[in-house]
Design an enzyme around this catalytic site. Structure first.
Site, mmCIF file in Angstrom:
data_model
loop_
_atom_site.group_PDB
_atom_site.id
_atom_site.type_symbol
_atom_site.label_atom_id
_atom_site.label_comp_id
_atom_site.label_asym_id
_atom_site.label_seq_id
_atom_site.Cartn_x
_atom_site.Cartn_y
_atom_site.Cartn_z
ATOM 1 N N ALA A 120 0.824 -1.213 0.000
ATOM 2 C CA ALA A 120 0.000 0.000 0.000
ATOM 3 C C ALA A 120 0.857 1.261 0.000
ATOM 4 O O ALA A 120 0.467 2.290 -0.564
ATOM 5 C CB ALA A 120 -0.928 -0.017 1.211
ATOM 6 N N ALA B 88 0.216 5.015 -2.098
ATOM 7 C CA ALA B 88 -0.388 6.167 -1.406
ATOM 8 C C ALA B 88 -0.296 7.402 -2.287
ATOM 9 O O ALA B 88 0.728 7.658 -2.909
ATOM 10 C CB ALA B 88 0.293 6.393 -0.073
ATOM 11 N N GLY C 123 -2.390 10.832 -1.645
ATOM 12 C CA GLY C 123 -2.653 12.173 -1.099
ATOM 13 C C GLY C 123 -1.496 12.779 -0.330
ATOM 14 O O GLY C 123 -1.072 13.902 -0.577
ATOM 15 N N GLU D 253 -7.225 17.614 2.983
ATOM 16 C CA GLU D 253 -8.128 16.498 2.686
ATOM 17 C C GLU D 253 -9.306 16.545 3.654
ATOM 18 O O GLU D 253 -9.309 17.332 4.606
ATOM 19 C CB GLU D 253 -7.383 15.157 2.810
ATOM 20 N N HIS E 289 -13.083 3.945 1.035
ATOM 21 C CA HIS E 289 -12.727 5.232 0.436
ATOM 22 C C HIS E 289 -13.851 5.621 -0.518
ATOM 23 O O HIS E 289 -14.308 4.784 -1.303
ATOM 24 C CB HIS E 289 -11.401 5.121 -0.315
ATOM 25 N N ARG F 182 -14.476 10.648 5.729
ATOM 26 C CA ARG F 182 -14.701 9.606 4.716
ATOM 27 C C ARG F 182 -15.915 8.720 4.943
ATOM 28 O O ARG F 182 -16.573 8.310 4.008
ATOM 29 C CB ARG F 182 -13.494 8.688 4.710
ATOM 30 N N HIS G 90 -10.737 0.298 1.779
ATOM 31 C CA HIS G 90 -9.494 1.063 1.620
ATOM 32 C C HIS G 90 -8.512 0.883 2.769
ATOM 33 O O HIS G 90 -7.309 0.793 2.549
ATOM 34 C CB HIS G 90 -9.879 2.537 1.498
ATOM 35 N N GLU H 109 -0.285 -0.391 9.344
ATOM 36 C CA GLU H 109 -1.716 -0.694 9.166
ATOM 37 C C GLU H 109 -2.127 -2.006 9.818
ATOM 38 O O GLU H 109 -3.304 -2.241 10.089
ATOM 39 C CB GLU H 109 -2.051 -0.696 7.661
ATOM 40 N N ARG I 166 -10.516 6.416 10.299
ATOM 41 C CA ARG I 166 -9.213 7.089 10.220
ATOM 42 C C ARG I 166 -9.318 8.422 9.493
ATOM 43 O O ARG I 166 -9.948 8.532 8.441
ATOM 44 C CB ARG I 166 -8.225 6.204 9.467
HETATM 45 P P1 FAD Z 1 2.325 -1.840 3.289
HETATM 46 O O1 FAD Z 1 2.896 -0.628 2.684
HETATM 47 O O2 FAD Z 1 1.061 -2.352 2.738
HETATM 48 O O3 FAD Z 1 3.430 -2.962 3.276
HETATM 49 C C1 FAD Z 1 3.138 -4.290 3.630
HETATM 50 C C2 FAD Z 1 4.344 -5.136 3.338
HETATM 51 O O4 FAD Z 1 4.179 -6.391 3.962
HETATM 52 C C3 FAD Z 1 4.600 -5.439 1.875
HETATM 53 O O5 FAD Z 1 5.988 -5.383 1.641
HETATM 54 C C4 FAD Z 1 4.121 -6.877 1.727
HETATM 55 O O6 FAD Z 1 4.763 -7.605 0.693
HETATM 56 C C5 FAD Z 1 4.512 -7.426 3.065
HETATM 57 N N1 FAD Z 1 3.811 -8.631 3.511
HETATM 58 C C6 FAD Z 1 2.504 -8.789 3.807
HETATM 59 N N2 FAD Z 1 2.288 -10.025 4.275
HETATM 60 C C7 FAD Z 1 3.480 -10.653 4.287
HETATM 61 C C8 FAD Z 1 3.914 -11.939 4.661
HETATM 62 N N3 FAD Z 1 3.069 -12.861 5.131
HETATM 63 N N4 FAD Z 1 5.220 -12.257 4.527
HETATM 64 C C9 FAD Z 1 6.100 -11.372 4.020
HETATM 65 N N5 FAD Z 1 5.739 -10.121 3.654
HETATM 66 C C10 FAD Z 1 4.454 -9.773 3.793
HETATM 67 N N6 FAD Z 1 -2.307 6.739 3.797
HETATM 68 C C11 FAD Z 1 -1.904 7.998 4.029
HETATM 69 O O7 FAD Z 1 -1.547 8.336 5.159
HETATM 70 N N7 FAD Z 1 -1.867 8.908 3.006
HETATM 71 C C12 FAD Z 1 -2.239 8.590 1.743
HETATM 72 O O8 FAD Z 1 -2.169 9.433 0.850
HETATM 73 C C13 FAD Z 1 -2.684 7.278 1.480
HETATM 74 N N8 FAD Z 1 -3.095 6.930 0.241
HETATM 75 C C14 FAD Z 1 -3.421 5.625 0.003
HETATM 76 C C15 FAD Z 1 -3.758 5.232 -1.291
HETATM 77 C C16 FAD Z 1 -4.035 3.906 -1.572
HETATM 78 C C17 FAD Z 1 -4.398 3.480 -2.976
HETATM 79 C C18 FAD Z 1 -3.985 2.951 -0.530
HETATM 80 C C19 FAD Z 1 -4.282 1.510 -0.807
HETATM 81 C C20 FAD Z 1 -3.685 3.338 0.761
HETATM 82 C C21 FAD Z 1 -3.399 4.677 1.042
HETATM 83 N N9 FAD Z 1 -3.064 5.081 2.322
HETATM 84 C C22 FAD Z 1 -2.679 6.369 2.555
HETATM 85 C C23 FAD Z 1 -2.887 4.106 3.401
HETATM 86 C C24 FAD Z 1 -1.378 3.797 3.520
HETATM 87 O O9 FAD Z 1 -0.797 3.765 2.231
HETATM 88 C C25 FAD Z 1 -1.131 2.471 4.193
HETATM 89 O O10 FAD Z 1 -1.896 2.369 5.355
HETATM 90 C C26 FAD Z 1 0.343 2.354 4.587
HETATM 91 O O11 FAD Z 1 1.157 2.558 3.455
HETATM 92 C C27 FAD Z 1 0.600 0.992 5.191
HETATM 93 O O12 FAD Z 1 1.994 0.811 5.303
HETATM 94 P P2 FAD Z 1 2.521 -0.539 5.926
HETATM 95 O O13 FAD Z 1 4.001 -0.432 5.903
HETATM 96 O O14 FAD Z 1 1.819 -0.791 7.186
HETATM 97 O O15 FAD Z 1 2.045 -1.660 4.888
HETATM 98 C C1 SIN Z 2 -6.173 9.673 -0.618
HETATM 99 O O1 SIN Z 2 -5.217 10.170 -1.209
HETATM 100 O O2 SIN Z 2 -7.347 9.982 -0.815
HETATM 101 C C2 SIN Z 2 -5.895 8.628 0.393
HETATM 102 C C3 SIN Z 2 -5.417 9.272 1.608
HETATM 103 C C4 SIN Z 2 -5.458 8.317 2.747
HETATM 104 O O3 SIN Z 2 -5.898 7.179 2.591
HETATM 105 O O4 SIN Z 2 -5.063 8.738 3.822
#
Ligand code: FAD
Ligand code: SIN
Length: 546
Positions: free
Chosen positions: A48, A52, A54, A122, A245, A295, A356, A380, A391
């Site tokens: 994710a 990201a 925004g 936002e 979302h 949202r 989302h 997350e 959130r």
């Molecule tokens: P992720 O970035 O999802 O990383 C998870 C990692 O875990 C990956 O490397 C995956 O391969 C690995 N993994 C999972 N399971 C296993 C396993 N069993 N074994 C080994 N590896 C594994 N948030 C904001 O604050 N601002 C934004 O603008 C925003 N925009 C977004 C837009 C989109 C389209 C999406 C989907 C989300 C957005 N979010 C935003 C939310 C935010 O991007 C995520 O909550 C955040 O990036 C999560 O980061 P993370 O490191 O927890 O997980």
């Molecule tokens: C978005 O850019 O609308 C996503 C932002 C977020 O999930 O925090």
């Protein structure tokens, strides 16, 4: 038989499951002092974080304050935000942005802005406080941190390695208080499950959005960390609060493409499609903040209007912002939509709500500690109390950085102790699955059940129906897991079904409507409410105490 190695505690690496913003932050903070292994079950840049758009919250402007950010987080979270957590995050937001800037993240500049950065806005935010890199903030952040991790001699990155389960006292047949000793991980290319002993394990596996048929999430989001921690005896909190979302692109060729909320922040308007092609605005009937309401409110309003008027999508109209502005601030969305035949400078964008963000997850403290000694969780995957029942936009990336840093600090402070060598993975299941179609069929069925019965508007009957189906699927998947060699698809399905059960059980336990959980049977918001915390009964050998 298991053996004890005296030095395993100090020499074993810290194993971080996940290479998103949460995992990489922990890795980079630890690497100066400890060997670190980072696992990613798909490509290192899949997750994710890289999607990201925004931006990331920073309390930076002269018109902003910690108080104001805490208030907005609490308002969005509909009464279930832990104030202490929200304040901690707000107080650390400026240094989190500086940490990223120092590493070279190319945020959009504004010479007049605080730290020289352009801030956008936002839904739910009282002021402009979102630092961003045009509309591809996550990719900009991830590229910089991943490059630094690749170059670090103390960090080993293992791509296409999937954590299967945590190694706990149960695997060592020990009776004392349970602990995490490492992970079993599937090397996807060799098909072998390896034993990875660890001084500490950090779950940074992201959310569980793939449990729904329509989602903005990447394929990695199958709730693996939540399911693994749950199976190991950790508590899980607030799983009923799945954020939908409001604006995912509606297009037959592109089912998961997000249209960032920042577009509404800059003035884009939601409209119902009508005969003259102009569209009619509708948010005034739902909330005085119009398109910039939190949202949950906007997603529910869209769902309501779509059902009322029998339409498959609503329109997001940004045409009045002008082509030059849209190309400068939203180049990714402009280009992707154009490639699909939608010129966003001239046509409104068809959009629908989609799953989302997973607001709940593994219960941790502010240092990423879970209930199981030796096991940490960040990002997350967690429930920290920050998001409450919904959130606030752009708080998630911030949470990954702030708690990634505190988690690393607490791992460094923890006493290293001699660890026993965990047993190898039981290789008795050497047969390949007889029919892969069982996995794909159950995968589709689970996601459809969740979409139809556990979506934006819920009823007790729908939730009970979903639970019934989930239990049947779970028993079939458990049989499959016991009988056949594990594959990524099977492991992901096993994790998704565990998460689905946690979501439904949490939703059934909440006898009110609040934030992202709306039930027709309990439409009122109760005056006093608490987070939903689920805990398993400890197994005899896993003498884990809540
Ligand atoms: P992720 O970035 O999802 O990383 C998870 C990692 O875990 C990956 O490397 C995956 O391969 C690995 N993994 C999972 N399971 C296993 C396993 N069993 N074994 C080994 N590896 C594994 N948030 C904001 O604050 N601002 C934004 O603008 C925003 N925009 C977004 C837009 C989109 C389209 C999406 C989907 C989300 C957005 N979010 C935003 C939310 C935010 O991007 C995520 O909550 C955040 O990036 C999560 O980061 P993370 O490191 O927890 O997980
Ligand atoms: C978005 O850019 O609308 C996503 C932002 C977020 O999930 O925090």
């Amino acid at each position: 038989m298991t053996t004890t190695s005296r030095n395993a505690g100090s020499s074993a690496p810290v194993v971080i499951v996940g290479a998103g913003l949460a995992g990489l932050t922990v890795a980079l903070q630890l690497a100066a002092e400890r060997p670190v292994t980072v696992l990613a079950k798909r490509r290192l840049d899949e997750g994710a974080t890289a999607w990201a758009q925004g931006g990331i919250v920073g309390v930076l402007g002269d018109d902003d304050s910690v108080e104001s950010h805490v208030r907005d987080t609490q308002d969005a979270g509909a009464g279930l935000v832990d104030e202490h957590t929200a304040r901690f995050i707000a107080e650390h937001s400026a240094q989190a942005i500086e940490w990223l800037v120092k590493r070279g993240v190319p945020f959009s500049p504004d010479p007049q802005g605080p730290l020289g950065l352009h801030l956008t806005r936002e839904g739910g935010h009282a002021v402009r406080r979102i630092a961003h890199a045009a509309d591809a903030t996550g990719r900009a952040i991830h590229e910089v941190l991943l490059a630094e991790a690749r170059a670090h001699p103390n960090i080993t990155l293992r791509e296409r390695w999937m954590a299967v389960d945590l190694i706990t006292s149960r695997h060592l047949k020990r009776d004392e208080l349970s602990r995490c000793y490492g992970v079993y991980a599937l090397d996807i290319d060799s098909g072998r499950v390896e034993t990875l002993p660890a001084a500490a394990v950090v779950l940074a596996t992201g959310g569980a959005g793939k449990v729904y048929r329509y989602t903005t999430n990447p394929d990695t989001a199958t709730g693996d960390g939540i399911a693994m921690a749950w199976r190991a005896g950790c508590r899980v909190g607030n799983m009923e609060f799945i954020q939908f979302h409001p604006t995912c692109l509606y297009h037959p060729q592109e089912r998961s493409f997000l249209i960032t909320e920042a577009l509404r922040g800059e003035g884009a308007q939601l409209k119902l499609p009508n005969h003259n092609g102009e569209g009619t605005r509708f948010m005034a009937a739902h909330d005085e903040r119009l398109e910039l309401a939190p949202r949950d409110i906007v997603a529910r309003a869209i769902d309501f209007e779509m059902k009322k008027h029998g339409v498959d999508y609503v329109l997001l109209d940004a045409t009045h912002l002008g082509e030059a502005f849209l190309k400068e601030h939203f180049p990714t969305i402009h280009a992707r939509c154009l490639a699909l035949g939608i010129d966003i400078a001239r046509q409104p964008i068809p959009v629908v709500p989609a799953a989302h963000y997973t607001c709940g997850g593994v219960v941790t403290d502010l240092d990423g500690r879970t209930d199981l000694p030796g096991l940490y969780a960040v990002g997350e995957t967690t429930y920290t109390g920050l998001h409450g029942a919904n959130r606030l936009a752009s708080n998630s990336l911030l949470e990954c950085v702030v708690f990634g840093q505190t988690c690393a600090a607490s791992i460094l402070q923890a006493q290293s102790e001699p660890l026993p060598s965990p047993p190898a993975w039981d290789e008795s299941q050497v047969e390949n699955a007889d029919e892969q179609v069982v996995i794909s069929h159950n995968w589709d069925e689970l996601r459809l059940v969740m979409w139809n019965y556990v979506g934006i508007v819920r009823t007790t009957k729908r939730l009970e129906r979903a639970l019934h189906r989930i239990k049947l699927l779970k028993s079939e998947i458990d049989d499959y897991y016991a009988a056949f060699r594990v594959t990524r698809d099977l492991l992901e399905l096993r994790n998704l079904v565990d998460c689905a059960e946690l979501i439904v059980r949490s939703a059934l336990a909440r006898h009110e409507s609040r934030g992202l959980h709306f039930s027709r049977d309990f439409p009122r918001t109760l005056p006093v409410s608490f987070p939903t915390i689920l805990s398993r009964k400890p197994k005899k050998r896993d003498a884990w105490l809540p």
